[in-house]
Design a protein around this motif. Structure first.
Motif, PDB file in Angstrom:
ATOM      1  N   ALA A 103       0.829  -1.206   0.000  1.00 53.89           N
ATOM      2  CA  ALA A 103       0.000   0.000   0.000  1.00 53.89           C
ATOM      3  C   ALA A 103       0.864   1.257   0.000  1.00 53.89           C
ATOM      4  CB  ALA A 103      -0.925  -0.009   1.208  1.00 53.89           C
ATOM      5  N   GLU A 104       1.963   1.238   0.743  1.00 49.56           N
ATOM      6  CA  GLU A 104       2.880   2.383   0.733  1.00 49.56           C
ATOM      7  C   GLU A 104       3.404   2.659  -0.669  1.00 49.56           C
ATOM      8  OE1 GLU A 104       4.858   2.213   5.227  1.00 49.56           O
ATOM      9  OE2 GLU A 104       6.092   1.886   3.460  1.00 49.56           O
ATOM     10  N   ARG A 105       3.774   1.604  -1.378  1.00 48.78           N
ATOM     11  CA  ARG A 105       4.285   1.797  -2.750  1.00 48.78           C
ATOM     12  C   ARG A 105       3.209   2.396  -3.650  1.00 48.78           C
ATOM     13  NH1 ARG A 105       7.026  -3.133  -1.453  1.00 48.78           N
ATOM     14  NH2 ARG A 105       5.323  -4.386  -2.318  1.00 48.78           N
ATOM     15  N   LEU A 106       1.965   1.956  -3.464  1.00 46.30           N
ATOM     16  CA  LEU A 106       0.861   2.523  -4.244  1.00 46.30           C
ATOM     17  C   LEU A 106       0.721   4.010  -3.951  1.00 46.30           C
ATOM     18  CD1 LEU A 106      -1.587   2.189  -6.115  1.00 46.30           C
ATOM     19  CD2 LEU A 106      -2.920   1.469  -4.108  1.00 46.30           C
ATOM     20  N   ALA A 107       0.831   4.399  -2.682  1.00 46.33           N
ATOM     21  CA  ALA A 107       0.733   5.815  -2.320  1.00 46.33           C
ATOM     22  C   ALA A 107       1.870   6.616  -2.945  1.00 46.33           C
ATOM     23  CB  ALA A 107       0.739   5.965  -0.799  1.00 46.33           C
ATOM     24  N   LEU A 108       3.089   6.105  -2.833  1.00 41.32           N
ATOM     25  CA  LEU A 108       4.255   6.847  -3.334  1.00 41.32           C
ATOM     26  C   LEU A 108       4.266   6.925  -4.854  1.00 41.32           C
ATOM     27  CD1 LEU A 108       7.002   5.454  -0.923  1.00 41.32           C
ATOM     28  CD2 LEU A 108       5.929   7.723  -0.856  1.00 41.32           C
ATOM     29  N   ASN A 109       3.622   5.973  -5.521  1.00 47.52           N
ATOM     30  CA  ASN A 109       3.577   5.960  -6.988  1.00 47.52           C
ATOM     31  C   ASN A 109       2.250   6.471  -7.529  1.00 47.52           C
ATOM     32  OD1 ASN A 109       6.183   4.812  -7.194  1.00 47.52           O
ATOM     33  ND2 ASN A 109       5.360   2.757  -6.895  1.00 47.52           N
ATOM     34  N   SER A 110       1.480   7.162  -6.686  1.00 43.49           N
ATOM     35  CA  SER A 110       0.130   7.593  -7.071  1.00 43.49           C
ATOM     36  C   SER A 110       0.118   8.763  -8.040  1.00 43.49           C
ATOM     37  CB  SER A 110      -0.649   7.988  -5.815  1.00 43.49           C
ATOM     38  OG  SER A 110      -0.053   9.137  -5.207  1.00 43.49           O
ATOM     39  N   GLY A 111       1.264   9.420  -8.222  1.00 47.12           N
ATOM     40  CA  GLY A 111       1.291  10.637  -9.020  1.00 47.12           C
ATOM     41  C   GLY A 111       1.051  11.885  -8.196  1.00 47.12           C
ATOM     42  N   LEU A 112       0.668  11.716  -6.932  1.00 49.73           N
ATOM     43  CA  LEU A 112       0.518  12.840  -6.003  1.00 49.73           C
ATOM     44  C   LEU A 112       1.754  12.908  -5.105  1.00 49.73           C
ATOM     45  CD1 LEU A 112      -3.144  12.206  -4.750  1.00 49.73           C
ATOM     46  CD2 LEU A 112      -2.423  13.849  -6.500  1.00 49.73           C
TER      47      LEU A 112
END
Length: 286
Positions: free
Chosen positions: A143-152
Motif C-alpha cells: 500500500a505504501e508503494r501505491l501511495a508513493l507511486n500515485s502521481g501525487l
C-alpha cells in the motif's frame, strides 16, 4: 470565494475524527469518508461511502480538495482483509479523485511500524530496511508503494501502537496478571491517539506553509520502553500484585523506533512517554 484549505479523510475512524476536529478548529474544511458517516462529530462533513466498492460515493465533495489523508483500518484481520482495506481501498479513492479531476497538494498515508521486521532491540528510523516477516507488514508495504507511486506528492506516517487510557485494553490485561518476558527486553513503541492526530495535523499545516516534507515519518513517542517496564509501572499504579501463569507472546518483534525526523521538523508529542499518557490512570487501593 472560499480560500479555506480542505482535507478529505478516507477511513475516518477514531484517529481520523480526532485529526479532523483539530483541523476544523484550525479553520479547515474537513470531509470524513466512512460507511456510517452520519455518526461523525460535527463539524466534520460526512461523506457516506465504502472504500471497498469501486463506485464513487454519491456525495463526494465537488469542491477542490487541498489534501487527502488515507486513514483506513482493516475490519478483517487476515491477508485478504488487509489488502482490501489498505491497497484496494486506496486504489479506489485515487480513482475517484481522477474521475472528479481533483488533485490534492499531498496525500498522507497512515502506515505502521509493522513494516519493520527487526526484533533484536535495534534502533529504527525512516531509512532502516523494511523486511517484515508477516503478511500485515508486507501488505502495508504494498500500500505504501501505491501511495508513493500515485502521481501525487505523498508522505507515509508509520504509526506505532495507538493507545488511549480511556480504552483500557492494556489495563485490563494487567489486572488479569499480564506477564511478559524480561530477558531479552521486548521493546515496544507507542503513540497516544491524540498525538497521532496531532502529528497528522502538524504535517499538513507545515506543508500548507510551504515546508518541504519528507516522504516518510515515524509516529511514535519519545520512549520506546521495554514492555516489562510499562507493565511494572502500570501494575504499581493499578495496585495489581498477582501474576498470570503464562507469559504473553508478542508478535510485533522488539525494536526501538525514533521520532527524531518529526521532532527535527518541530513536532513534539503531548505525551512523550507512556508515563505521561497513562498519568490519569487512578491508583487503586486494595
Amino acid at each position: 470565494m472560499n480560500n479555506r484549505p480542505s482535507v478529505l479523510i478516507a477511513g475516518c475512524g477514531d484517529v481520523g475524527s480526532r485529526f479532523g476536529l483539530q483541523m476544523s478548529r484550525a479553520g479547515w474544511t474537513v470531509y470524513g469518508l466512512r460507511r456510517e458517516a452520519a455518526g461523525l462529530p460535527v463539524p466534520i462533513l460526512p461523506v457516506a461511502g465504502d472504500l471497498l466498492v469501486g463506485q464513487c460515493p454519491r456525495n463526494w465533495p465537488n469542491a477542490e480538495l487541498s489534501y487527502l489523508v488515507y486513514a483506513a483500518s482493516a475490519s478483517q484481520h487476515d491477508e485478504p482483509g488487509y489488502r482490501q482495506a489498505y491497497v484496494e481501498g486506496l486504489r479506489n479513492v485515487l480513482g475517484w479523485l481522477e474521475q472528479r479531476g481533483q488533485r490534492p497538494k499531498r496525500l498522507l498515508f497512515l502506515s505502521s511500524t509493522g513494516v519493520y521486521g527487526q526484533n533484536q532491540g535495534e534502533w529504527i528510523d525512516e531509512t532502516s530496511p523494511t523486511e517484515p516477516n508477516g503478511f500485515t507488514g508486507q501488505v502495508m508495504l504494498e500500500a505504501e508503494r501505491l501511495a508513493l507511486n500515485s502521481g501525487l506528492p505523498a508522505t507515509l506516517v508509520r504509526m506505532g501502537g495507538l493507545y488511549d487510557p480511556a480504552r483500557p485494553w492494556l489495563q485490563n490485561q494487567i489486572r488479569a496478571g499480564l506477564r511478559v518476558d524480561r530477558e531479552p527486553p521486548q521493546y515496544s513503541n507507542r503513540i497516544h491517539r491524540d498525538d497521532a492526530a496531532g502529528l497528522l495535523a502538524f504535517l499538513l499545516q507545515a506543508d500548507l506553509r510551504g515546508v518541504a516534507l519528507d516522504d516518510c515519518y515515524l509516529g511514535v513517542d519519545n520512549d520506546p520502553a521495554p514492555l516489562h517496564e510499562v507493565v511494572d509501572w502500570l501494575r504499581e499504579r493499578l495496585g495489581v500484585t498477582h501474576w498470570a501463569e503464562q507469559s504473553m507472546t508478542r508478535r510485533a518483534g522488539s525494536k526501538r523506533c525514533s521520532n527524531g525526523r518529526a521532532r527535527a521538523l518541530g513536532w513534539a508529542p503531548k505525551y512523550p512517554s507512556y508515563r505521561d499518557g497513562y498519568a490519569r490512570v487512578a491508583l487503586e487501593r486494595r
